[in-house]
Scaffold this motif. Sequence first.
Motif, PDB file in Angstrom:
ATOM      1  N   ARG A   4      12.713 -38.048 -36.229  1.00  7.27           N
ATOM      2  CA  ARG A   4      11.267 -38.260 -36.288  1.00  7.27           C
ATOM      3  C   ARG A   4      10.879 -38.741 -37.684  1.00  7.27           C
ATOM      4  NH1 ARG A   4       9.367 -32.443 -34.345  1.00  7.27           N
ATOM      5  NH2 ARG A   4      11.320 -31.918 -35.372  1.00  7.27           N
ATOM      6  N   LEU A  19      12.728 -36.608 -40.459  1.00  8.08           N
ATOM      7  CA  LEU A  19      13.268 -35.309 -40.064  1.00  8.08           C
ATOM      8  C   LEU A  19      14.419 -35.538 -39.093  1.00  8.08           C
ATOM      9  CD1 LEU A  19       9.995 -33.285 -39.338  1.00  8.08           C
ATOM     10  CD2 LEU A  19      11.171 -33.610 -41.517  1.00  8.08           C
ATOM     11  N   GLY A  23      15.028 -30.816 -37.374  1.00  7.24           N
ATOM     12  CA  GLY A  23      13.774 -30.638 -38.086  1.00  7.24           C
ATOM     13  C   GLY A  23      13.918 -30.538 -39.587  1.00  7.24           C
ATOM     14  N   CYS A 109      -2.719 -33.232 -39.538  1.00  4.13           N
ATOM     15  CA  CYS A 109      -1.287 -33.227 -39.818  1.00  4.13           C
ATOM     16  C   CYS A 109      -0.928 -32.112 -40.796  1.00  4.13           C
ATOM     17  CB  CYS A 109      -0.851 -34.586 -40.358  1.00  4.13           C
ATOM     18  SG  CYS A 109      -0.950 -35.921 -39.138  1.00  4.13           S
ATOM     19  N   SER A 113       1.597 -28.948 -39.889  1.00  2.00           N
ATOM     20  CA  SER A 113       2.743 -28.600 -40.724  1.00  2.00           C
ATOM     21  C   SER A 113       2.698 -27.155 -41.182  1.00  2.00           C
ATOM     22  CB  SER A 113       2.792 -29.532 -41.939  1.00  2.00           C
ATOM     23  OG  SER A 113       3.841 -29.188 -42.812  1.00  2.00           O
ATOM     24  N   HIS A 116       0.870 -24.345 -37.670  1.00  2.00           N
ATOM     25  CA  HIS A 116       1.334 -24.345 -36.284  1.00  2.00           C
ATOM     26  C   HIS A 116       1.955 -22.991 -35.946  1.00  2.00           C
ATOM     27  CE1 HIS A 116       2.839 -25.813 -32.496  1.00  2.00           C
ATOM     28  NE2 HIS A 116       4.042 -25.369 -32.799  1.00  2.00           N
ATOM     29  N   GLY A 286       3.719 -33.001 -41.124  1.00  2.00           N
ATOM     30  CA  GLY A 286       2.950 -32.802 -39.903  1.00  2.00           C
ATOM     31  C   GLY A 286       2.878 -34.062 -39.059  1.00  2.00           C
ATOM     32  N   ARG A 289       5.751 -34.453 -36.946  1.00  2.00           N
ATOM     33  CA  ARG A 289       5.758 -33.487 -35.847  1.00  2.00           C
ATOM     34  C   ARG A 289       4.711 -33.778 -34.777  1.00  2.00           C
ATOM     35  NH1 ARG A 289       7.086 -30.013 -40.535  1.00  2.00           N
ATOM     36  NH2 ARG A 289       9.254 -29.401 -40.245  1.00  2.00           N
TER      37      ARG A 289
END
Length: 291
Positions: A4, A19, A23, A109, A113, A116, A286, A289
């Motif tokens: 990502r 990432l 992750g 975002c 990050s 969440h 973020g 993600r």
Amino acid sequence: MSWRIGIDLGGTKVEVAALDPGGILRLRRRLPTPPDYAATIARIAEMVAAAEAEIGTQASIGIGIPGSESPATGLIRGANSTFLNGRALGADLAARLGRPVRLSNDANCLALSELHGHPGTGFAVILGTGVGGALVAGGRLVEGRNRVAGEWGHNPLPWMTAAEHPGPACWCGQRGCIETFLCGPALAADADGPGARDASALPARAAAGDTRAQAALDRHVERLARALASVVNLLDPDVILLGGGLSNMAHLVEALPRLIPRHVFSDTFATPILAARQGDSSGVLGAARLW
């Protein structure tokens, strides 16, 4: 796609981060933000291509932006980088990159990050070239019916003094917006005059005895306390998180718990004020993600 890539499109810099499938952050690069739309599209495409060449594979793309994408038109609105407004940024980047992209507000975002999975409510603040916010409840973003939840920077600064009223003109067409007092360029200009844009050196200057820098920092944090007190009075979040470039100024987290209670409609104030754990890179992580 198991890798990502996140892009943080800020007023002064474009940041890319990659990432891996677990992750883990494997790559992070920054370049200055170009001054126009076409050059910004090209800059993002070049940074994505360079990142993918380095990691050796194609990745999903998430982008944190100032402002937001209209749910009615798909066009960008409310961006302090005004050349983005009215543009189909998501569609244009998807066409340039040859794959779908996901866009969200930069404060969203940051919240993704940092907050969440947080069990309560949290308010995440971006303090940078612009000023914004995001609301998280039960570990999920609350974007609102019109997708403007958290656009706190374009409310008026509360409890203005006579010297502050009616406040500077804002690019959004209003006067006295929180952003016009609390963004990085506003802090720099308060210390060093209208041409100044970079506030990053002010804490070091204040520590060295520069009284002008110290006075500007004091005014800034007191105004931030007033602005955040209005969030507490409206939402009473379980935590307030500070992100963006100005969140690197340690005195904010130290001073706000003392200053905010003066304006909170309560006999207690126990809300934690936290700096983003990932510093001013929280937004780009973020963005990655978003997928």
